[in-house]
Enzyme design. Structure first.
Site, PDB file in Angstrom:
ATOM      1  CG  ASP A   8      -1.991  -1.128   1.148  1.00 28.30           C
ATOM      2  OD1 ASP A   8      -1.957  -1.930   0.190  1.00 28.30           O
ATOM      3  OD2 ASP A   8      -2.815  -1.214   2.082  1.00 28.30           O
ATOM      4  CE  LYS A 106      -3.910  -4.457   1.243  1.00 28.83           C
ATOM      5  NZ  LYS A 106      -4.623  -3.385   1.969  1.00 28.83           N
ATOM      6  CB  CYS A 151      -2.008  -3.077   5.353  1.00 24.55           C
ATOM      7  SG  CYS A 151      -3.729  -2.576   5.085  1.00 24.55           S
TER       8      CYS A 151
HETATM    9  C1  VGL Z   1      -4.747   0.511   5.697  1.00 25.52           C
HETATM   10  C2  VGL Z   1      -6.389   1.384   7.049  1.00 25.52           C
HETATM   11  C3  VGL Z   1      -7.311   1.276   6.031  1.00 25.52           C
HETATM   12  C4  VGL Z   1      -3.315   0.117   5.545  1.00 25.52           C
HETATM   13  C5  VGL Z   1      -5.660   0.385   4.676  1.00 25.52           C
HETATM   14  O1  VGL Z   1      -2.816   0.064   4.399  1.00 25.52           O
HETATM   15  O2  VGL Z   1      -2.663  -0.135   6.587  1.00 25.52           O
HETATM   16  N1  VGL Z   1      -5.122   1.005   6.879  1.00 25.52           N
HETATM   17  N2  VGL Z   1      -6.934   0.777   4.837  1.00 25.52           N
END
Ligand code: VGL
Ligand code: ZN
Length: 209
Positions: A8, A106, A151
């Site tokens: 991410d 995702k 994540c």
């Molecule tokens: C994430 C909160 C919501 C992350 C993704 O990448 O850690 N955290 N969506």
């Protein structure tokens, strides 16, 4: 086989983004310095529809960082982030994505959030990452990215569950930190058998094939 997993590293998780992780952009040069060492690189991309139930804006009288009960249990609510096709959902422009063999998206099902790169938050729906890594006979995983306490943590814990030798590169991750959640994440990862290493512990003369 070894694989580098980059979680991410998207505009919305970097400073100026909708769910900015403090110092999130600082890990990019570290990750870029590691990519030449790995033959197998997987990127994950948080990829939500605007109607996603992890967004506080889709619940009456709820604010970001409160929680709600969804069908699968407790879910933290977030500001709207990483909306499909928005610039915030794109990889950070400085991240070198060219060598990646696979991008796992995702969180694209409206009703289910997904922190882990392997299994969504219902603990049941899989992303396909495990099947891919198994098919190319990966044994060791090196995890980097955002966010440490969500994540990255859930991906590392799942990686252990699936039997991978799992390394988290501590200078290539950053956390959101809600009520001490970063420190807790480090404890949980260590207790589960995740090995915490610095990028300088990775032998830059060696190729992680
Ligand atoms: C994430 C909160 C919501 C992350 C993704 O990448 O850690 N955290 N969506
Ligand atoms: Zn998300």
């Amino acid at each position: 086989m070894d694989a580098l997993i980059v979680i991410d590293v998207q505009n919305d998780f970097c400073p100026g983004g909708k769910l900015a992780v403090p110092g999130g952009n600082e890990i990019i040069s570290v990750i870029n310095s590691l990519t030449p060492k790995f033959e197998q690189i997987v990127l994950t991309q948080d990829w939500h529809p605007a109607s996603h139930l992890s967004f506080a804006s889709n619940h009456a009288i709820k604010s970001p960082y409160e929680s709600v009960e969804l069908e699968y249990g407790n879910q933290v609510l977030w500001p709207d982030h990483c909306i499909q096709s928005s610039s915030g959902a794109e990889f950070h422009p400085n991240l070198n994505t060219r060598k990646a063999g696979l991008v796992i998206r995702k969180g694209f099902r409206k009703e289910i959030d997904s922190y882990s790169a392997f299994t969504e938050n219902d603990q049941h729906t899989v992303t396909g990452l495990h099947g891919y890594l198994r098919s190319i006979e990966v044994q060791r995983l090196f995890l980097t990215g955002l966010a440490t306490d969500f994540c990255v943590k859930w991906s590392a814990l799942d990686a252990i569950k699936y039997g991978f030798e799992t390394y988290v590169i501590t200078d290539a991750i950053r956390g959101i930190n809600i009520e001490n959640s970063v420190e807790l994440a480090f404890t949980e990862m260590k207790d589960a058998g995740v090995q915490l290493i610095n990028s300088s512990d990775i032998d830059l003369n060696r190729t992680y094939a």
